[in-house]
Scaffold this motif. Sequence first.
Motif, PDB file in Angstrom:
ATOM      1  N   LEU A 125       0.899  -1.313  -0.358  1.00 15.94           N
ATOM      2  CA  LEU A 125       0.094   0.262   0.005  1.00 15.94           C
ATOM      3  C   LEU A 125       1.223   1.329   0.024  1.00 15.94           C
ATOM      4  N   GLU A 126       1.983   1.064   0.746  1.00  7.59           N
ATOM      5  CA  GLU A 126       2.913   2.819   0.768  1.00  7.59           C
ATOM      6  C   GLU A 126       3.525   2.745   0.004  1.00  7.59           C
ATOM      7  N   GLY A 127       3.966   1.766  -0.937  1.00  7.47           N
ATOM      8  CA  GLY A 127       4.613   1.570  -2.482  1.00  7.47           C
ATOM      9  C   GLY A 127       3.187   2.040  -3.652  1.00  7.47           C
ATOM     10  N   LEU A 128       2.152   1.962  -3.678  1.00  8.18           N
ATOM     11  CA  LEU A 128       1.483   2.328  -4.270  1.00  8.18           C
ATOM     12  C   LEU A 128       1.041   3.398  -4.337  1.00  8.18           C
ATOM     13  N   GLU A 129       0.858   3.833  -2.764  1.00 11.41           N
ATOM     14  CA  GLU A 129       0.796   5.831  -2.975  1.00 11.41           C
ATOM     15  C   GLU A 129       1.862   6.035  -3.098  1.00 11.41           C
ATOM     16  N   SER A 130       3.006   6.298  -2.796  1.00 13.02           N
ATOM     17  CA  SER A 130       4.330   6.573  -3.352  1.00 13.02           C
ATOM     18  C   SER A 130       4.054   6.964  -5.033  1.00 13.02           C
ATOM     19  N   PHE A 131       3.887   5.709  -5.730  1.00 15.29           N
ATOM     20  CA  PHE A 131       3.792   5.738  -7.029  1.00 15.29           C
ATOM     21  C   PHE A 131       2.413   6.542  -7.778  1.00 15.29           C
ATOM     22  N   LEU A 132       0.952   6.671  -6.964  1.00 13.58           N
ATOM     23  CA  LEU A 132       0.034   7.283  -7.217  1.00 13.58           C
ATOM     24  C   LEU A 132       0.241   9.170  -6.827  1.00 13.58           C
ATOM     25  N   ARG A 172     -10.126   5.705  16.860  1.00 14.65           N
ATOM     26  CA  ARG A 172      -8.357   6.096  17.961  1.00 14.65           C
ATOM     27  C   ARG A 172      -9.158   7.346  18.854  1.00 14.65           C
ATOM     28  N   ASN A 173      -9.847   7.626  18.725  1.00 16.32           N
ATOM     29  CA  ASN A 173     -10.556   9.056  19.921  1.00 16.32           C
ATOM     30  C   ASN A 173      -9.390   9.460  19.894  1.00 16.32           C
ATOM     31  N   ALA A 174      -8.939   9.970  18.896  1.00 13.25           N
ATOM     32  CA  ALA A 174      -7.693  11.233  18.785  1.00 13.25           C
ATOM     33  C   ALA A 174      -8.006  11.628  17.570  1.00 13.25           C
ATOM     34  N   LYS A 175      -6.486  13.115  17.289  1.00 17.24           N
ATOM     35  CA  LYS A 175      -6.560  13.363  16.008  1.00 17.24           C
ATOM     36  C   LYS A 175      -5.088  13.023  15.523  1.00 17.24           C
ATOM     37  N   LEU A 176      -5.334  12.480  14.196  1.00 18.36           N
ATOM     38  CA  LEU A 176      -4.372  12.070  14.009  1.00 18.36           C
ATOM     39  C   LEU A 176      -3.290  12.856  12.916  1.00 18.36           C
ATOM     40  N   PRO A 177      -1.989  12.543  13.092  1.00 16.68           N
ATOM     41  CA  PRO A 177      -1.649  13.448  11.817  1.00 16.68           C
ATOM     42  C   PRO A 177      -1.300  13.357  10.287  1.00 16.68           C
ATOM     43  N   ARG A 178      -0.573  14.052   9.977  1.00 16.53           N
ATOM     44  CA  ARG A 178      -0.878  13.680   8.440  1.00 16.53           C
ATOM     45  C   ARG A 178       0.037  12.371   7.779  1.00 16.53           C
ATOM     46  N   SER A 179      -0.091  11.808   7.108  1.00 14.90           N
ATOM     47  CA  SER A 179       0.851  11.083   6.934  1.00 14.90           C
ATOM     48  C   SER A 179       2.047  11.415   6.685  1.00 14.90           C
ATOM     49  N   ALA A 180       3.279  10.192   7.340  1.00 12.46           N
ATOM     50  CA  ALA A 180       4.694  10.743   7.049  1.00 12.46           C
ATOM     51  C   ALA A 180       5.970  10.246   6.317  1.00 12.46           C
ATOM     52  N   LEU A 181       4.656   9.154   5.680  1.00 15.02           N
ATOM     53  CA  LEU A 181       5.527   8.519   3.989  1.00 15.02           C
ATOM     54  C   LEU A 181       6.777   9.519   3.609  1.00 15.02           C
ATOM     55  N   PRO A 182       7.551   9.202   3.059  1.00 18.64           N
ATOM     56  CA  PRO A 182       8.544   9.939   2.090  1.00 18.64           C
ATOM     57  C   PRO A 182       8.344  10.987   1.083  1.00 18.64           C
ATOM     58  N   ALA A 183       7.094  10.071   0.678  1.00 19.01           N
ATOM     59  CA  ALA A 183       6.606  11.336  -0.334  1.00 19.01           C
ATOM     60  C   ALA A 183       6.064  12.506  -0.001  1.00 19.01           C
ATOM     61  N   TYR A 184       4.970  13.107   1.399  1.00 16.91           N
ATOM     62  CA  TYR A 184       4.636  14.156   1.422  1.00 16.91           C
ATOM     63  C   TYR A 184       5.521  14.909   1.795  1.00 16.91           C
TER      64      TYR A 184
END
Length: 790
Positions: free
Chosen positions: A171-178, A440-452
């Motif tokens: 999923l992470e590889g495909l997300e970075s490619f997209l 998770r009943n919490a605020k989650l940050p944006r993805s830390a994937l290198p693409a971002y």
Amino acid sequence: MSKNLLVRKAAVLGAGVMGAQIAAHLTNAGVDTVLFDLPAKDGDPDGIVLKAIANLGKLSPAPLASKAVAAAITPANYADGLELLRGCDLIVEAIAERMDWKQDLYRKIAPFVPAHAVLASNTSGLGINALADVLPEQLRPRFCGVHFFNPPRYMHLAELIPARTTDAAVLEGLESFLTTTLGKGVVYARDTPNFIGNRIGVFSILATMHHTQAFGLGFDTVDALTGPAIGRPKSATFRTADVVGLDTMAHVIKTMADTLPADPWHAHFRSPIWLEGLVAKGALGQKTGTGIYTRRGKDILVLDLEAQDYRASAGEIAPEVGAMLKEKDPAKKFAALRASTDTQAQFLWAVFRDLFHYSAFHLSDIAETARDVDLAIRWGYGWSLGPFETWQAAGWKQVAEWIAEDIVAGKAMSDAPLPDWVFDGRDGVHGAEGSYSPARNAKLPRSALPAYRRQRFPDPLLGERADPGETVFENDGIRLWHDGDGIAVASFKTKLHTVNDHVLDGLQHAIGIAERDFRGMVLWQPKEPFSAGADLAGALGLLQAGNLAGFEAMVANFQATSQRIKYSLVPVVSAVRGLALGGGCEFQMHGARTVAHLESHVGLVEAGVGLLPAGGGLKELAVRASQAAGPGGDVFAQLKRVFETVAMAKVATSAVEAQEFGLLRDGDVVVFNAFELLHVARQQALALAETGYRPPLPARRIQVAGDVGIATFKMLLVNMLEGRFISEYDFEIATRIATVWCGGEVDRGSLVDEDWLLQLERTHFIELAQQEKTQSRIAHMLKTGKPLRN
């Protein structure tokens, strides 16, 4: 498995509308792509695919960044082409939305899918886990859903839907490619019918249809209310339905009814009687010429349900409601809408209320965070704010109380209660620390994937604040800032980033600072466009006031700025997104390099307002023609390639086309994700600096086509004039363009310098600017936004 998805070759299964366009966009991005379909019954077995590839060049908006790209797509069929899959790294299935057909195809291709390849289904709503069930065990970790929105080249949204068995690294590889290669905005959706975008987007359309009927409003009135007036596209609601196709709309609604029996809003998941009636008659919208709207001659007519016929479309917003919608404070706006007794105001409140209610109720089923919902709707439906952002901006607690009151009073479309988290004392779902996740009943940050990390300024959500960098210099025209990486960034402050004296003076000053204190400079705007060109209103004002000296000084200053960019001692890189017209185009032509977003519209459009490019654009094209021809070569042949582009004020509709037009250089860089543009431009500037950048030596020996070139261009123009392709005045403007380009009335092959060509540009520009017809063209463009052909 590596997180990098290495895609040398891809396959798309299904050459229908979506499949062929996905293949086109993969090829736009430089991915070697095979397009499959059934074998043709007659003739070439690849006939179905060959026809689909040929059709790509006829579609509008164009799926291909350049028509030449189509030839790179390899056609194949399922009968004798499956061996080709063995060389593919990514396989996207995009056949019709039938579970049994998709599963049959998976069984057929499974033996040919290589052990490392990722298989993804482009489905708009079928169950991903049900599709995964028919795959062999070893293929399941490499299978998921990926839902491109139509048209796939232009729509930013791609929904990624994991199956229970999908490997996280896949999923992470495909997300970075997209994200980086195809330029998409990715959101993760749960495996629920219609995923996120269409689940919320189609519900919003259904709620609008329901309230249109309940409040007795006309379709055209509702489109006036639900378009740009509330931050949504011009096509609003019912025009959008016509564009999508009323049969498709009815099919999507039926799918919701069939697949979501337990949804508390299920009673509303049915097509209105009028919609069924139109579909039964074959009035399917834009593709059949008639739907909710139709054309008679030049008039647009709208269906009137009471009269059972079409009438003139004249939907207008009531003045009282229009005033409410112009209110800048969202809390005051929503309070006014809810309190008003006006039917249109009550309608709008009802539509928003039910959208907020539905989105909050289903958030935990369909998405991880509220961010995924808001971005899916913004990127997939073109809204300026998503549902949760709109609610938060309007005052979370107050709006929540109003929704709860309406549910109790039986006014809402469902009596399902709002979830408890809505009332836990919060002021919204988005903040600096992230976006709310009910699971998770919490605020989650944006993805830390290198693409971002490549996105210095990602598409911001309400409540997010980007660090603007450290200001180095600022005037009324530009701001120069940096991030401590050695590269200064100049951003324009004018409307549409037009170029006036403040911008010209500011840029020249900024380059001086960059040369002294930085390693390079990037021209970049936080929002589109890059630049709509010179400040026409200011120029017209000088002319009409008879201030010719002031006007001449502005033109000379424009040229001086372009030359300052070209001969800067540190590389100046232009990061182009959106429009780069006229002077904006000329600035990027003079830089050391341009980094352009794929969807940039680039053009030297001055002829459209009765002028010619005089910011050094014609001079620069003459220099390039001389360099391409070489000593004693045919300069005219080089100029002829770009003559029509400039003389007819043509605008390239992609960065690739701009390269073909000669407005971008072959060595300029095309970026697919607009949010990565600044990163890539800064890296290019740093790379140039690292190699010991020096500006080009002054062009003192430019070979020109001279009087023979001018005469030859005139012959071409006479043919266009006699064929009525151009007006008499177009002929005069184009002749002057040819005169500047060819170096004036000098011998063919003469050698001139840049100052000579710049002087010619100025002379002809100023002479044209004083003509009554040019001033009429400028005034008409300022008033209507359209060119005048006089």
